[in-house]
Design an enzyme around this catalytic site. Structure first.
Site, PDB file in Angstrom:
ATOM      1  N   GLN A 108       2.961  10.061   1.559  1.00  0.00           N
ATOM      2  CA  GLN A 108       4.275   9.416   1.511  1.00  0.00           C
ATOM      3  C   GLN A 108       5.096   9.846   0.303  1.00  0.00           C
ATOM      4  OE1 GLN A 108       2.545   5.283   2.285  1.00  0.00           O
ATOM      5  NE2 GLN A 108       4.576   5.137   3.215  1.00  0.00           N
TER       6      GLN A 108
ATOM      7  N   CYS B 280       6.485  -0.430   6.605  1.00  0.00           N
ATOM      8  CA  CYS B 280       5.958   0.715   5.856  1.00  0.00           C
ATOM      9  C   CYS B 280       7.064   1.175   4.906  1.00  0.00           C
ATOM     10  CB  CYS B 280       5.605   1.823   6.849  1.00  0.00           C
ATOM     11  SG  CYS B 280       5.049   3.362   6.100  1.00  0.00           S
ATOM     12  N   LEU B 281       6.696   1.577   3.705  1.00  0.00           N
ATOM     13  CA  LEU B 281       7.720   2.016   2.743  1.00  0.00           C
ATOM     14  C   LEU B 281       8.480   3.247   3.246  1.00  0.00           C
ATOM     15  CD1 LEU B 281       5.854   1.458  -0.664  1.00  0.00           C
ATOM     16  CD2 LEU B 281       7.776   0.132   0.224  1.00  0.00           C
TER      17      LEU B 281
ATOM     18  N   HIS C 216      -3.800   0.913   8.077  1.00  0.00           N
ATOM     19  CA  HIS C 216      -2.448   1.492   8.022  1.00  0.00           C
ATOM     20  C   HIS C 216      -2.404   2.689   7.058  1.00  0.00           C
ATOM     21  CE1 HIS C 216       2.129   0.889   7.719  1.00  0.00           C
ATOM     22  NE2 HIS C 216       1.845   1.801   6.817  1.00  0.00           N
ATOM     23  N   GLU C 217      -2.963   2.502   5.861  1.00  0.00           N
ATOM     24  CA  GLU C 217      -2.919   3.577   4.856  1.00  0.00           C
ATOM     25  C   GLU C 217      -3.822   4.741   5.265  1.00  0.00           C
ATOM     26  OE1 GLU C 217      -0.551   3.443   2.870  1.00  0.00           O
ATOM     27  OE2 GLU C 217      -0.148   1.320   3.178  1.00  0.00           O
TER      28      GLU C 217
ATOM     29  N   HIS D 111      -2.154   7.174   7.532  1.00  0.00           N
ATOM     30  CA  HIS D 111      -1.212   8.104   6.895  1.00  0.00           C
ATOM     31  C   HIS D 111      -1.893   9.432   6.554  1.00  0.00           C
ATOM     32  CE1 HIS D 111       2.608   6.077   6.339  1.00  0.00           C
ATOM     33  NE2 HIS D 111       2.033   4.992   5.873  1.00  0.00           N
TER      34      HIS D 111
ATOM     35  N   GLY E 230       0.832  -1.198   0.000  1.00  0.00           N
ATOM     36  CA  GLY E 230       0.000   0.000   0.000  1.00  0.00           C
ATOM     37  C   GLY E 230       0.865   1.245   0.000  1.00  0.00           C
TER      38      GLY E 230
HETATM   39 NI    NI Z   1       2.912   3.111   5.592  1.00  0.00          NI
END
Ligand code: NI
Length: 188
Positions: free
Chosen positions: A51, A93-94, A137-138, A141, A46
């Site tokens: 981000q 997480c990226l 999670h997304e 953000h 995701g």
């Molecule tokens: Ni993340």
């Protein structure tokens, strides 16, 4: 369209709340395309717009496994309208390359959002699946909340962050979740 640079933990804009999308314009379609391209290029499950430094309420995900066809999902202006149960989820997480830690999540959620064409949809994701956890999670953000804010053990999370040269847990951002904690204790 392009593969974008992903902002790393420690960048202040990752902590800022994102703005509502008023119209699913060409600009938003391009953003969706960039998010998908970047997510696939980085092998992520995701990716949320903040981000890549765009603070709009948009995220994408794809929870299909390697042997399945791609299944990109787009969420614009998402709202979690129902949540219940609790699970422990091991997440990364990226924006936190290689760091993983256990966090608290709801087991079942219902989300309402617009798709990439601006059409509303409602999705139920139950049973603590990857999809259920990924949406939470997304979604976070978009409110400047990061997965480590939900960590079960701050010291374990810190050890992970240090190992991968990331800043430590921001203690003032830790979220108290007595409801989830209670449920998780009962499940033991
Ligand atoms: Ni993340």
């Amino acid at each position: 369209m392009a593969i974008k640079n992903i902002l790393k933990y420690g960048t202040t804009s990752l902590r800022e709340p994102s703005k509502e999308v008023h119209k699913v314009s060409k600009k938003i379609s391009d953003l969706v395309q960039d998010l998908l391209e970047t997510m696939y290029a980085k092998n992520g499950v995701g990716l949320a717009a903040p981000q890549i430094g765009i603070n709009y309420r948009v995220f994408v995900l794809d929870v299909s496994s390697n042997d399945e066809p791609l299944n990109p999902m787009v969420f614009i202006n998402p709202k979690i309208i129902k949540k219940s149960g609790a699970i422990i989820s091991n997440e990364g997480c990226l924006s936190f390359p290689e760091a993983y830690t256990d966090v608290r999540r709801y087991k079942n959620i219902t989300v309402k959002a617009l798709d990439r064409n601006g059409r509303p949809f409602v999705l139920e994701a139950n049973g603590g699946t990857l999809l259920t956890r990924c949406i939470q999670h997304e979604f976070d953000h978009l409110n400047g909340i990061l997965f480590i804010d939900h960590c079960i053990n701050r010291f374990e999370a810190d050890a992970q962050l240090e190992k991968f040269n990331l800043p430590p847990v921001e203690v003032d951002k830790l979220i108290e979740e007595p409801e989830l904690e209670k449920e998780l204790t009962n499940n033991d």
